[in-house]
Design a protein around this motif. Structure first.
Motif, PDB file in Angstrom:
ATOM      1  N   SER A  64       1.406   9.369  -5.815  1.00 25.17           N
ATOM      2  CA  SER A  64       1.864  10.737  -5.565  1.00 25.17           C
ATOM      3  C   SER A  64       2.807  11.206  -6.663  1.00 25.17           C
ATOM      4  CB  SER A  64       2.572  10.818  -4.201  1.00 25.17           C
ATOM      5  OG  SER A  64       1.701  10.420  -3.166  1.00 25.17           O
ATOM      6  N   TRP A 109       2.430   1.752  -3.481  1.00 24.44           N
ATOM      7  CA  TRP A 109       1.502   2.244  -4.508  1.00 24.44           C
ATOM      8  C   TRP A 109       0.994   3.643  -4.191  1.00 24.44           C
ATOM      9  CZ3 TRP A 109       0.511   0.191  -9.256  1.00 24.44           C
ATOM     10  CH2 TRP A 109       1.149  -1.030  -9.513  1.00 24.44           C
ATOM     11  N   THR A 110       0.961   4.001  -2.917  1.00 19.43           N
ATOM     12  CA  THR A 110       0.646   5.393  -2.564  1.00 19.43           C
ATOM     13  C   THR A 110       1.734   6.320  -3.086  1.00 19.43           C
ATOM     14  OG1 THR A 110      -0.573   4.726  -0.584  1.00 19.43           O
ATOM     15  CG2 THR A 110       0.228   6.994  -0.665  1.00 19.43           C
ATOM     16  N   ASN A 111       2.989   5.899  -2.948  1.00 18.50           N
ATOM     17  CA  ASN A 111       4.103   6.693  -3.478  1.00 18.50           C
ATOM     18  C   ASN A 111       4.043   6.778  -4.999  1.00 18.50           C
ATOM     19  OD1 ASN A 111       5.114   7.098  -0.902  1.00 18.50           O
ATOM     20  ND2 ASN A 111       6.497   5.352  -0.988  1.00 18.50           N
ATOM     21  N   TYR A 163      -4.789  -3.977  -6.255  1.00 19.02           N
ATOM     22  CA  TYR A 163      -4.143  -2.684  -6.010  1.00 19.02           C
ATOM     23  C   TYR A 163      -3.749  -2.001  -7.326  1.00 19.02           C
ATOM     24  CZ  TYR A 163       0.027  -5.732  -6.261  1.00 19.02           C
ATOM     25  OH  TYR A 163       0.973  -6.652  -6.636  1.00 19.02           O
ATOM     26  N   GLU A 203       0.835  -1.212   0.000  1.00 23.88           N
ATOM     27  CA  GLU A 203       0.000   0.000   0.000  1.00 23.88           C
ATOM     28  C   GLU A 203       0.865   1.256   0.000  1.00 23.88           C
ATOM     29  OE1 GLU A 203      -3.146   0.358  -0.359  1.00 23.88           O
ATOM     30  OE2 GLU A 203      -3.769  -1.724  -0.286  1.00 23.88           O
ATOM     31  N   ARG A 204       1.931   1.254   0.825  1.00 21.55           N
ATOM     32  CA  ARG A 204       2.827   2.414   0.871  1.00 21.55           C
ATOM     33  C   ARG A 204       3.495   2.639  -0.483  1.00 21.55           C
ATOM     34  NH1 ARG A 204       3.955   0.789   6.235  1.00 21.55           N
ATOM     35  NH2 ARG A 204       5.660  -0.552   5.535  1.00 21.55           N
ATOM     36  N   GLN A 210      -7.749   5.470  -9.956  1.00 22.24           N
ATOM     37  CA  GLN A 210      -7.489   6.762  -9.337  1.00 22.24           C
ATOM     38  C   GLN A 210      -6.717   7.679 -10.273  1.00 22.24           C
ATOM     39  OE1 GLN A 210      -5.481   5.370  -5.844  1.00 22.24           O
ATOM     40  NE2 GLN A 210      -7.360   5.100  -4.669  1.00 22.24           N
ATOM     41  N   GLN A 236      -3.327  14.892  -0.557  1.00 25.73           N
ATOM     42  CA  GLN A 236      -4.385  14.555   0.397  1.00 25.73           C
ATOM     43  C   GLN A 236      -5.546  15.540   0.270  1.00 25.73           C
ATOM     44  OE1 GLN A 236      -4.208  11.756   2.158  1.00 25.73           O
ATOM     45  NE2 GLN A 236      -2.209  11.351   1.235  1.00 25.73           N
ATOM     46  N   TRP A 283      -5.280   1.609  -8.341  1.00 27.99           N
ATOM     47  CA  TRP A 283      -4.319   2.676  -8.659  1.00 27.99           C
ATOM     48  C   TRP A 283      -4.636   3.305 -10.008  1.00 27.99           C
ATOM     49  CZ3 TRP A 283      -0.682   3.389 -12.554  1.00 27.99           C
ATOM     50  CH2 TRP A 283       0.240   4.394 -12.339  1.00 27.99           C
TER      51      TRP A 283
END
Length: 343
Positions: A73, A68-70, A209, A65-66, A216, A256, A213
């Motif tokens: 971003s 794919w969040t990066n 995921y 998760e971290r 989004q 965010q 991704w």
């Protein structure tokens, strides 16, 4: 033989079985009890092993998760760097292909005649180029247009096992596609086109995921296109291009939601020299809460205020959903209801 159960976390994990193969054997009561106790002792470390496995899986999931969040971003920062449609689309397909490590990513732009054009493409060396290719699909509008407009996402792990029509498979074969992932791009509330990832080398099992991704990213591409179109519509007598550019640059690095809304109201208030700017967010009953505010000193704060307006859903909800904009120069002469004016 002698059979005893292994109970793990209240469930039957399996059996601990002793075999006598050389000859018959009369099992003694002590032997039976011993094997039964051994089976119980096996269950305790199994609990620990399973717990450690669960912890490891959770840690792996958190790391994923971290990661794919990066990825999200970084991709958004690149996409928001441009204010022109062609640049936005070109950067988008490059970013998606780089992150998903797939063979081709395209933006398929739709029009009203049941066909579309590939307007942006990133493709690995050795595969057929699709840029500017016109794809006609007479079945598309009737079967899928409304679904994609409503946010439909489709992941095909293997095009030959998806129950598609022969003509559709033929179109994909012409581009060497074995698996694809399709997400809609909505622009100004309308379906602009599709962001599509192709796997050409072999079928591919798309992960949850990866699907989340890319969905989004497609949403963010739509927002970026909204900004680009807005800039092209600015008239000299309206909001200045410089102000709009400043606003767009100010919010494009916000990832965010709270940060984005806070920056937006601050930029809007200062740029237009206003006394207060807010974001008013609706709930399911069309009541709402002020979730972001920028205010000059001396006026009452409204942040977190909850406002109930029983007339709103009846008179205005559908209008605003369709893009209604309302400018009131003086509330005293605007023919407002008494409760609205009091608020």
């Amino acid at each position: 033989n002698l059979v005893t159960p292994i109970i793990n976390q209240g469930k039957l994990f399996g059996l601990l079985v002793a075999h006598q193969c050389a000859e018959s054997r009369r099992w003694q009561k002590a032997e039976i009890e011993t094997l039964n106790q051994l089976a119980k002792k096996i269950a305790l470390p199994l609990d620990n092993v399973m717990l450690l496995d669960d912890v490891a899986r959770l840690q792996a999931l958190a790391n994923t998760e971290r990661t794919w969040t990066n990825y999200f971003s970084d991709a958004i920062r690149h996409i928001r760097q441009s204010l022109k449609q062609d640049d936005i689309l070109e950067i988008s397909v490059e970013e998606v292909r780089k992150v998903l490590k797939c063979d081709r990513v395209v933006v398929y732009s739709l029009n009203g005649d049941n066909y579309g054009v590939v307007v942006a493409e990133s493709v690995a060396p050795g595969y057929t180029r699709a840029l500017n290719k016109i794809i006609q699909d007479p079945c598309f509008e009737a079967r899928y247009l409304e679904q994609y407009r409503d946010g439909r996402v489709r992941a095909l792990n293997n095009i030959y096992e998806a129950g598609m029509s022969g003509c559709y498979i033929e179109q994909l074969e012409n581009l060497e596609v074995k698996a694809n992932l399709v997400t809609p791009i909505l622009n100004e509330g309308k379906l602009f086109g599709l962001l599509v990832a192709h796997q050409c080398s072999q079928p591919r099992q798309w992960q949850d995921y990866e699907i989340r991704w890319m969905t989004q990213i497609a949403t963010q591409v739509g927002f970026a296109l909204d900004n680009a179109k807005l800039l092209t519509k600015v008239k000299p007598e309206g909001v200045s291009t410089q102000l709009l550019n400043s606003f767009t640059v100010g919010i494009r690095d916000c990832i965010q939601e709270p940060e984005l809304l806070k920056t937006a109201v601050e930029k809007a208030r200062k740029g237009m020299e206003l006394d207060r700017t807010i974001v008013y967010q609706f709930d399911a009953d069309w009541n709402g809460t002020v979730v972001a505010e920028s205010l000059v000193p001396g006026y009452p704060r409204t942040l977190h205020s909850q406002i109930k307006d029983t007339c709103f859903a009846r008179d205005y909800a559908e209008k605003y959903r369709q893009g209604h904009v309302r400018a009131i120069s003086n509330i005293e002469g605007a023919n407002l209801t008494a409760c609205h004016q009091e608020q």
